[in-house]
Design a protein around this motif. Structure first.
Motif, short mmCIF file in Angstrom:
data_model
loop_
_atom_site.label_atom_id
_atom_site.label_comp_id
_atom_site.label_asym_id
_atom_site.label_seq_id
_atom_site.Cartn_x
_atom_site.Cartn_y
_atom_site.Cartn_z
N HIS A 116 -1.96 12.47 -1.21
CA HIS A 116 -2.31 11.34 -0.34
C HIS A 116 -2.08 11.70 1.12
O HIS A 116 -1.34 12.63 1.44
N ASP A 150 -3.82 6.20 2.92
CA ASP A 150 -3.18 4.95 3.32
C ASP A 150 -3.91 4.50 4.58
O ASP A 150 -3.52 4.82 5.69
N LYS A 202 0.83 -1.22 0.00
CA LYS A 202 0.00 0.00 0.00
C LYS A 202 0.86 1.26 0.00
O LYS A 202 0.66 2.14 -0.83
N SER A 203 1.77 1.35 0.93
CA SER A 203 2.59 2.57 1.06
C SER A 203 3.47 2.79 -0.16
O SER A 203 3.62 3.92 -0.63
N SER A 204 4.04 1.73 -0.71
CA SER A 204 4.87 1.86 -1.92
C SER A 204 4.03 2.35 -3.09
O SER A 204 4.47 3.20 -3.88
N ARG A 261 2.35 3.59 11.34
CA ARG A 261 3.82 3.68 11.33
C ARG A 261 4.30 4.93 12.07
O ARG A 261 5.22 4.88 12.87
N PRO A 267 -0.82 10.01 4.69
CA PRO A 267 -0.01 8.88 5.13
C PRO A 267 -0.71 7.99 6.15
O PRO A 267 -1.70 8.36 6.77
N GLU A 268 -0.15 6.80 6.30
CA GLU A 268 -0.66 5.82 7.26
C GLU A 268 -0.43 6.30 8.69
O GLU A 268 0.63 6.83 9.00
N LEU A 301 1.27 4.17 -2.88
CA LEU A 301 0.93 5.58 -2.63
C LEU A 301 2.11 6.50 -2.91
O LEU A 301 1.93 7.59 -3.45
N GLU A 302 3.30 6.08 -2.57
CA GLU A 302 4.49 6.89 -2.87
C GLU A 302 4.65 7.06 -4.37
O GLU A 302 4.97 8.15 -4.85
#
Length: 188
Positions: free
Chosen positions: A39, A92, A25-27, A45, A41-42, A29-30
């Motif tokens: 976006h 995220d 997911k994070s990759s 983390r 962020p989560e 979104l980046e």
């Protein structure tokens, strides 16, 4: 806190990407951010890093209840911040992920968390990253096993479905292919 009357990003322009940990997911979104998509962020983390830095115990391996409340606060703040951005915004995870986290952790889901998920809505379409063992890896903040990641994915799917969202599973493909997949869906 209510949504600003001058909000430029309506709920139907707020797209969640959810799933279990380590599913890309994070990759994704980046990569989408490098193409100009906004976006949020989560929560998890950053909360973990902050709690570790201050020797706090609001951690998934510590005080899970406090961790869940910090995540809910973070997600609500992100929801409100997105109102001022304009255009589509990717998240995220979202408010329903807090309910999913509580369920996977064996915590009860309090009324205020349910009300938050009902009131602070996102676009009907929610992207879900399936468990993918080939890319799964743990790190300092992600201490779950692949089995736990799979269980998290199952609970996130059930939670978003119960809340009336339509789930679109991301392909198990390269980041570039996932970017194209998401962009195609956003342009529809």
């Amino acid at each position: 806190m209510m949504q600003s009357k001058n909000a430029t990003t309506p709920p139907e322009q707020r797209f969640v990407i959810t799933g279990g940990p380590g599913s890309g997911k994070s990759s994704l979104l980046e990569a989408l951010a490098t193409e100009g998509l906004m976006h949020m962020p989560e929560a998890g983390r950053d909360i973990i890093q902050s709690q570790v830095a201050i020797s706090g115990d609001a951690l998934p391996w510590g005080n899970r209840e406090a961790f869940a409340e910090l995540m809910l606060s973070w997600e609500l703040r992100s929801w409100h911040e997105a109102a001022e951005i304009g255009g589509p915004v990717l998240f995220d995870r979202g408010v329903p992920d807090v309910i999913g986290y509580r369920r996977v952790s064996g915590l009860s889901v309090p009324g205020h968390a349910r009300r938050a998920a009902e009131r602070f809505r996102y676009a009907e379409t929610v992207f879900v990253a399936p468990p993918w063992e080939a890319i799964f890896a743990g790190d300092a903040e992600r201490k779950q096993s692949f089995v736990e990641a799979f269980a998290t994915w199952e609970i996130m799917v059930a939670t978003y479905t119960e809340l009336g969202y339509t789930l679109v599973e991301l392909p198990r493909a390269s980041i570039a292919e996932r970017v194209a997949f998401v962009r195609d869906r956003l342009e529809r």
